[in-house]
Design a protein around this motif. Structure first.
Motif, PDB file in Angstrom:
ATOM      1  N   ALA A   3     -11.731  -2.241  -2.913  1.00 42.23           N
ATOM      2  CA  ALA A   3     -10.903  -1.285  -2.176  1.00 42.23           C
ATOM      3  C   ALA A   3      -9.789  -2.003  -1.418  1.00 42.23           C
ATOM      4  O   ALA A   3      -8.648  -1.521  -1.355  1.00 42.23           O
ATOM      5  CB  ALA A   3     -11.775  -0.475  -1.208  1.00 42.23           C
TER       6      ALA A   3
ATOM      7  N   ALA B 239      -7.161  -3.023  -3.871  1.00 42.47           N
ATOM      8  CA  ALA B 239      -6.424  -1.888  -4.425  1.00 42.47           C
ATOM      9  C   ALA B 239      -5.504  -1.215  -3.419  1.00 42.47           C
ATOM     10  O   ALA B 239      -4.405  -0.761  -3.779  1.00 42.47           O
ATOM     11  CB  ALA B 239      -7.416  -0.862  -4.996  1.00 42.47           C
ATOM     12  N   TYR B 240      -5.908  -1.169  -2.138  1.00 46.76           N
ATOM     13  CA  TYR B 240      -5.210  -0.305  -1.192  1.00 46.76           C
ATOM     14  C   TYR B 240      -4.610  -1.006   0.027  1.00 46.76           C
ATOM     15  O   TYR B 240      -3.766  -0.419   0.703  1.00 46.76           O
ATOM     16  CB  TYR B 240      -6.152   0.800  -0.699  1.00 46.76           C
ATOM     17  N   ASN B 241      -5.032  -2.228   0.340  1.00 48.38           N
ATOM     18  CA  ASN B 241      -4.572  -2.805   1.600  1.00 48.38           C
ATOM     19  C   ASN B 241      -3.066  -3.058   1.620  1.00 48.38           C
ATOM     20  O   ASN B 241      -2.438  -2.988   2.673  1.00 48.38           O
ATOM     21  CB  ASN B 241      -5.309  -4.109   1.917  1.00 48.38           C
TER      22      ASN B 241
ATOM     23  N   GLU C  54      -0.863  -1.153   0.627  1.00 49.02           N
ATOM     24  CA  GLU C  54      -0.219   0.098   1.041  1.00 49.02           C
ATOM     25  C   GLU C  54      -0.665   0.520   2.436  1.00 49.02           C
ATOM     26  O   GLU C  54       0.161   0.870   3.287  1.00 49.02           O
ATOM     27  CB  GLU C  54      -0.540   1.220   0.056  1.00 49.02           C
ATOM     28  N   ILE C  55      -1.983   0.487   2.680  1.00 51.34           N
ATOM     29  CA  ILE C  55      -2.518   0.989   3.946  1.00 51.34           C
ATOM     30  C   ILE C  55      -2.224   0.014   5.084  1.00 51.34           C
ATOM     31  O   ILE C  55      -2.041   0.411   6.237  1.00 51.34           O
ATOM     32  CB  ILE C  55      -4.033   1.234   3.817  1.00 51.34           C
TER      33      ILE C  55
ATOM     34  N   PRO D  67      -5.029   6.752   5.882  1.00 54.32           N
ATOM     35  CA  PRO D  67      -5.545   7.021   4.530  1.00 54.32           C
ATOM     36  C   PRO D  67      -5.469   8.480   4.117  1.00 54.32           C
ATOM     37  O   PRO D  67      -5.442   8.776   2.918  1.00 54.32           O
ATOM     38  CB  PRO D  67      -7.005   6.552   4.609  1.00 54.32           C
TER      39      PRO D  67
ATOM     40  N   HIS E  68      -2.581   8.876   1.992  1.00 54.42           N
ATOM     41  CA  HIS E  68      -2.513   7.977   0.832  1.00 54.42           C
ATOM     42  C   HIS E  68      -2.038   8.752  -0.391  1.00 54.42           C
ATOM     43  O   HIS E  68      -2.574   9.791  -0.744  1.00 54.42           O
ATOM     44  CB  HIS E  68      -3.888   7.374   0.553  1.00 54.42           C
TER      45      HIS E  68
ATOM     46  N   LYS F 122       4.253   9.602   5.017  1.00 56.83           N
ATOM     47  CA  LYS F 122       3.113   8.847   5.537  1.00 56.83           C
ATOM     48  C   LYS F 122       2.849   9.232   6.991  1.00 56.83           C
ATOM     49  O   LYS F 122       3.766   9.501   7.757  1.00 56.83           O
ATOM     50  CB  LYS F 122       3.381   7.345   5.442  1.00 56.83           C
TER      51      LYS F 122
ATOM     52  N   MET G  53     -10.882   4.202   4.398  1.00 54.15           N
ATOM     53  CA  MET G  53     -10.507   3.864   3.023  1.00 54.15           C
ATOM     54  C   MET G  53     -11.634   3.132   2.302  1.00 54.15           C
ATOM     55  O   MET G  53     -11.425   2.580   1.218  1.00 54.15           O
ATOM     56  CB  MET G  53      -9.239   3.003   3.028  1.00 54.15           C
TER      57      MET G  53
END
Length: 504
Positions: A30, A33-35, A37-38, A143, A146, A151, A167
């Protein structure tokens, strides 16, 4: 993605679900994959070390020798807790690449309990902010937005900790709460955010913003994770923290806390919930007001009695808080001078070193708060602002004591005279609105006003918890506040409240 809660992690291996190693891999996936962006994590722990510890935890599960309920559970740490194995930056140039020579007490307790510390999370610089936009690493993205074009803020200052849990990058996260920095992000991200009583958890190794207000906080997906998996582990007395609750008082508080908690098992019959009329402020959005009303109705459906209570001087909480907090921040951050601590300006002229270091090392929001705090502490202003703010704080503390059925064992005075009915807990919103969009640039005053729901609990030193109540389209949480020392009782009520309802 599979998610895991603390309360089942100790049994998963035996029940053939999945191991700590698998759970760790899910969290790392996770993050990968997402950090980006987040922007929840500022640094990640050594992966080889994490895998080694996860394998050791799996072995202990097999052998029935778990260290604690947290053994093998993934936990994130806000970047203002000192760690020897990762930088402690407070999201500031001033502490860029700084690594502490010791671990914060709560970090050490988690490590000793077998927790897998995933990394350090993004925050407002030195904890000064409510939207997690004042960070050298950039803002944290909520999130819940997301994949959306627009945002939203994850809330501050513990926005990175909230986003990491929401997330599924970890099971739980530590934050710090000086004026709502755990509870507001929890509301925005649809999580549980708990601020214990002041002194319940050690502040040793927590980089100070305002000493008399700073509290270690916990962010999780459910209430049981806060109590069984986290608070029980990190709430020990610590001789290294002069504000830690002494063992003798802690024992007395815990006995009263447990006795009251045992009265409520499956419902809330007999519970008296106070609704302070002064929290009905003009800045509350219609959406929050609607959730507040439905929260009241839900507690009534569980058997609770709702009464109106009054804390007349809580209107002074916002100005009193910012006078006290900024004065303490000015004093605390004076140590970062380029000589003893933190970033040093490359300017070689001695008479400019201090000025250049602090000008380049601190962000705009921190500099503004230092200047305001320094002004508060100057001769003349100290008498006209700081001392009256302290008096207002004491008055607010007394009024909180007067609305609770349980006495505050810190004080010998009788604050419960008269015939008026009193409450076991209070119910108020956690924030004035749902998570704002990041392109909604609020003025500094508007950002400060956003804390109006949460900071009274910090001034009074009482425990408070945000519980998720509306999940869509954007999360909105409600806040329960209890008497000083009744942390497990507050968690018990929050657990019943959230486990007996259908999200709206």
């Amino acid at each position: 993605m599979l998610s895991r809660t603390v309360r089942i992690s100790a049994r998963q291996w035996q029940q053939c679900r999945y191991s700590s190693t698998v759970a760790l891999n899910e969290c790392l996936s996770a993050i990968d994959a997402y950090n980006s962006e987040i922007n929840a994590f500022t640094s990640i722990n050594d992966r080889a070390l994490l895998h080694k510890k996860a394998l050791e935890s799996d072995a202990r599960q097999t052998n029935g020798t778990l260290k604690s309920e947290l053994d093998g559970t993934t936990i994130a740490i806000k970047d203002n807790f000192c760690t020897t194995f990762l930088p402690t930056t407070c999201a500031s140039i001033m502490l860029k690449d700084f690594t502490s020579p010791y671990d914060a007490t709560v970090v050490k307790l988690l490590d000793d309990a077998g927790a897998l510390i995933m990394g350090k999370t993004n925050m407002d610089e030195f904890g000064m902010g409510s939207a997690n936009i004042h960070s050298v690493f950039g803002p944290v993205i909520n999130p819940c937005s997301h994949g959306d074009e627009i945002k939203r803020s994850a809330g501050g200052s513990s926005g990175g900790s909230a986003a990491s849990v929401a997330m599924n990058m970890c099971t739980a996260a530590l934050g710090s709460d000086t004026g709502g920095s755990v509870r507001m992000p929890a509301s925005y991200c649809g999580l549980v955010g708990f601020k214990p009583s002041y002194g319940r958890c050690s502040r040793h190794g927590l980089v100070a913003y305002a000493n008399s207000l700073d509290t270690v906080g916990i962010l999780t997906r459910n209430v049981q994770d806060c109590s069984k998996g986290n608070l029980d582990i990190i709430s020990n007395y610590d001789i290294q923290d002069p504000t830690s609750i002494p063992n003798e008082l802690r024992t007395e508080l815990d006995a009263n806390d447990t006795q009251l908690s045992l009265q409520f098992q499956d419902d809330l019959k007999g519970l008296v919930v106070g609704v302070p009329q002064e929290f009905y402020v003009d800045s509350l959005s219609d959406e929050v007001l609607d959730v507040w009303r439905k929260g009241i109705q839900h507690l009534e459906s569980l058997g609770a009695k709702i009464i109106s209570v009054s804390i007349p001087h809580v209107s002074l909480a916002l100005p009193a808080y910012y006078i006290i907090a900024l004065a303490e921040a000015s004093s605390n951050l004076a140590r970062y001078d380029g000589i003893r601590y933190g970033h040093r300006s490359p300017d070689n002229e001695d008479h400019l070193l201090y000025e250049e270091t602090r000008s380049s090392g601190f962000g705009d929001e921190v500099k503004k708060r230092i200047l305001l705090g320094t002004h508060v502490l100057t001769a003349g202003t100290y008498e006209t602002l700081f001392l009256p703010a302290q008096s207002a704080r004491r008055l607010i503390q007394k009024e909180f004591n007067g609305v609770f059925k349980q006495p505050n064992l810190l004080y010998n005075e009788n604050t419960q005279e008269g015939e008026r009915e009193r409450a076991h807990i209070l119910l108020v919103p956690s924030a004035t609105s749902e998570a704002p969009t990041l392109n909604n640039k609020k003025s500094g005053i508007d950002e400060y006003i956003n804390d109006v729901m949460t900071l009274p609990a910090n001034l009074a030193g009482i425990p408070a918890i945000t519980v998720p109540f509306r999940n869509t389209p954007n999360p909105i949480g409600l806040q329960l506040m209890g008497q000083y020392g009744y942390d497990q009782f507050l968690l018990r009520v929050a657990d019943i409240m959230t486990s007996k309802k259908s999200p709206i």
